[in-house]
Motif scaffolding. Sequence first.
Motif, PDB file in Angstrom:
ATOM      1  N   HIS A   1      -5.825   5.387  -9.023  1.00 40.95           N
ATOM      2  CA  HIS A   1      -4.803   4.936  -9.668  1.00 40.95           C
ATOM      3  C   HIS A   1      -4.621   3.521  -9.105  1.00 40.95           C
ATOM      4  CE1 HIS A   1      -3.533   9.145  -9.827  1.00 40.95           C
ATOM      5  NE2 HIS A   1      -2.885   8.787 -10.981  1.00 40.95           N
ATOM      6  N   ALA A   2      -3.799   2.563  -9.597  1.00 44.05           N
ATOM      7  CA  ALA A   2      -3.854   1.276  -9.314  1.00 44.05           C
ATOM      8  C   ALA A   2      -3.591   0.991  -7.817  1.00 44.05           C
ATOM      9  CB  ALA A   2      -2.919   0.473 -10.266  1.00 44.05           C
TER      10      ALA A   2
ATOM     11  N   LYS B   1       0.979  -1.460  -0.034  1.00 47.39           N
ATOM     12  CA  LYS B   1       0.013  -0.154   0.071  1.00 47.39           C
ATOM     13  C   LYS B   1       0.863   1.267   0.046  1.00 47.39           C
ATOM     14  CE  LYS B   1      -4.447  -1.777   2.392  1.00 47.39           C
ATOM     15  NZ  LYS B   1      -5.110  -1.716   3.501  1.00 47.39           N
ATOM     16  N   SER B   2       2.045   1.176   0.413  1.00 47.20           N
ATOM     17  CA  SER B   2       2.774   2.543   0.488  1.00 47.20           C
ATOM     18  C   SER B   2       3.648   2.872  -0.936  1.00 47.20           C
ATOM     19  CB  SER B   2       4.137   1.955   1.468  1.00 47.20           C
ATOM     20  OG  SER B   2       4.909   1.089   1.231  1.00 47.20           O
ATOM     21  N   LYS B   3       3.207   1.885  -1.652  1.00 45.83           N
ATOM     22  CA  LYS B   3       3.810   2.118  -3.081  1.00 45.83           C
ATOM     23  C   LYS B   3       2.802   2.523  -3.965  1.00 45.83           C
ATOM     24  CE  LYS B   3       7.665  -0.427  -2.110  1.00 45.83           C
ATOM     25  NZ  LYS B   3       8.862   0.288  -1.993  1.00 45.83           N
ATOM     26  N   ARG B   4       1.490   2.933  -3.434  1.00 44.92           N
ATOM     27  CA  ARG B   4       0.274   3.560  -4.003  1.00 44.92           C
ATOM     28  C   ARG B   4       0.665   4.886  -4.434  1.00 44.92           C
ATOM     29  NH1 ARG B   4      -4.920   1.418  -0.846  1.00 44.92           N
ATOM     30  NH2 ARG B   4      -3.789   2.681   0.620  1.00 44.92           N
ATOM     31  N   ILE B   5       0.115   5.415  -5.535  1.00 46.24           N
ATOM     32  CA  ILE B   5       0.067   6.800  -5.950  1.00 46.24           C
ATOM     33  C   ILE B   5      -0.866   7.914  -5.069  1.00 46.24           C
ATOM     34  CG2 ILE B   5      -0.302   8.435  -7.652  1.00 46.24           C
ATOM     35  CD1 ILE B   5       0.764   6.530  -9.757  1.00 46.24           C
ATOM     36  N   ASP B   6      -1.987   7.141  -4.725  1.00 45.00           N
ATOM     37  CA  ASP B   6      -3.203   7.909  -4.152  1.00 45.00           C
ATOM     38  C   ASP B   6      -2.890   7.716  -2.635  1.00 45.00           C
ATOM     39  OD1 ASP B   6      -4.622   8.186  -6.600  1.00 45.00           O
ATOM     40  OD2 ASP B   6      -5.488   6.352  -6.406  1.00 45.00           O
TER      41      ASP B   6
ATOM     42  N   GLY C   1     -15.497  -4.937  -0.570  1.00 49.89           N
ATOM     43  CA  GLY C   1     -14.357  -4.322  -0.732  1.00 49.89           C
ATOM     44  C   GLY C   1     -13.967  -4.428  -2.044  1.00 49.89           C
ATOM     45  N   LEU C   2     -13.347  -3.557  -2.925  1.00 45.59           N
ATOM     46  CA  LEU C   2     -12.890  -3.415  -4.164  1.00 45.59           C
ATOM     47  C   LEU C   2     -11.186  -3.000  -4.448  1.00 45.59           C
ATOM     48  CD1 LEU C   2     -13.453  -0.437  -5.642  1.00 45.59           C
ATOM     49  CD2 LEU C   2     -15.836  -1.385  -5.528  1.00 45.59           C
ATOM     50  N   ILE C   3     -10.647  -3.216  -5.330  1.00 46.50           N
ATOM     51  CA  ILE C   3      -9.297  -2.543  -5.686  1.00 46.50           C
ATOM     52  C   ILE C   3      -9.300  -1.985  -7.086  1.00 46.50           C
ATOM     53  CG2 ILE C   3      -7.046  -3.141  -5.883  1.00 46.50           C
ATOM     54  CD1 ILE C   3      -7.814  -3.276  -3.007  1.00 46.50           C
ATOM     55  N   ILE C   4      -8.878  -0.809  -7.244  1.00 37.38           N
ATOM     56  CA  ILE C   4      -8.605  -0.183  -8.486  1.00 37.38           C
ATOM     57  C   ILE C   4      -7.487  -0.997  -9.291  1.00 37.38           C
ATOM     58  CG2 ILE C   4      -8.168   1.879  -9.866  1.00 37.38           C
ATOM     59  CD1 ILE C   4     -10.773   1.953  -8.079  1.00 37.38           C
ATOM     60  N   MET C   5      -7.884  -1.512 -10.462  1.00 34.76           N
ATOM     61  CA  MET C   5      -6.861  -2.401 -11.113  1.00 34.76           C
ATOM     62  C   MET C   5      -6.197  -1.710 -12.144  1.00 34.76           C
ATOM     63  SD  MET C   5      -7.269  -4.817  -9.312  1.00 34.76           S
ATOM     64  CE  MET C   5      -6.225  -6.215 -10.225  1.00 34.76           C
TER      65      MET C   5
END
Length: 247
Positions: free
Chosen positions: A211-212, A98-103, A186-190
Amino acid sequence: MRKFLFIGVILIQALPILASNALFEQANKAYQEEDFLKAVELYDSIAAQGEVSAALYYNLGNAHYENGALAKAILNYERALRLDPKDEEIQHNLALAKSKRIDRFEEMPQNLFKAFRLSVLQMFQPDNWARLALGFLALALAGLALYLFSSYGRIGFVSLLGGSLLSLFSLIMAYSHQHYREEHPGLIIMSDSAYVKSGPGSEAEDLFILHAGTKGEQLDHFEGWTKLRLIDGKIGWLPDEDIEQIP
């Protein structure tokens, strides 16, 4: 030293059916040999057979992470955590991914009653709540036997009453937890980037971009579009091809 502390740790404490599965062993071997694409293919083939476990999803998340597929890694870590919410290695790898995400979002404060209710629901998985209900039912039946057929009538009555109430409470928790999951998956942006719309349709206004790997909660669904809410309270619509559910 590699920052991804637990990435090389393969969970081998899988379900017995997985431990004896040749595909699972081949996937683990491929992972250890750093053939991560092959490992993903093999783990996916096991999941397609319905033979899932926290270990399988954890290993699949690791393989996706090594392949640079951040959203798929987060998705599978979340699935692993659903099955084993107390596993520290899963928690660690999910947090690091999660720490690598843009958002980045600030979590909106929850209503205290709602937060307490959810914390109670999520103490156990729905099937564990059901097992508790069976255990308390057994206690109630034992109490009934004591009450009817022994000289320990008072103890039997207390056991019957307490076991019955706790069994009913556990059943309600099992149903409520499962219902909450189904109503608010729950859902994840792919997608690498996705424009969130004000309504279900490509002609609707763009509200913001995600973002992903970003996580959301599904609120509604209409003709191939999903309404989601983020942890900061933002709400919008995305086409189904941009997301994948955790369950």
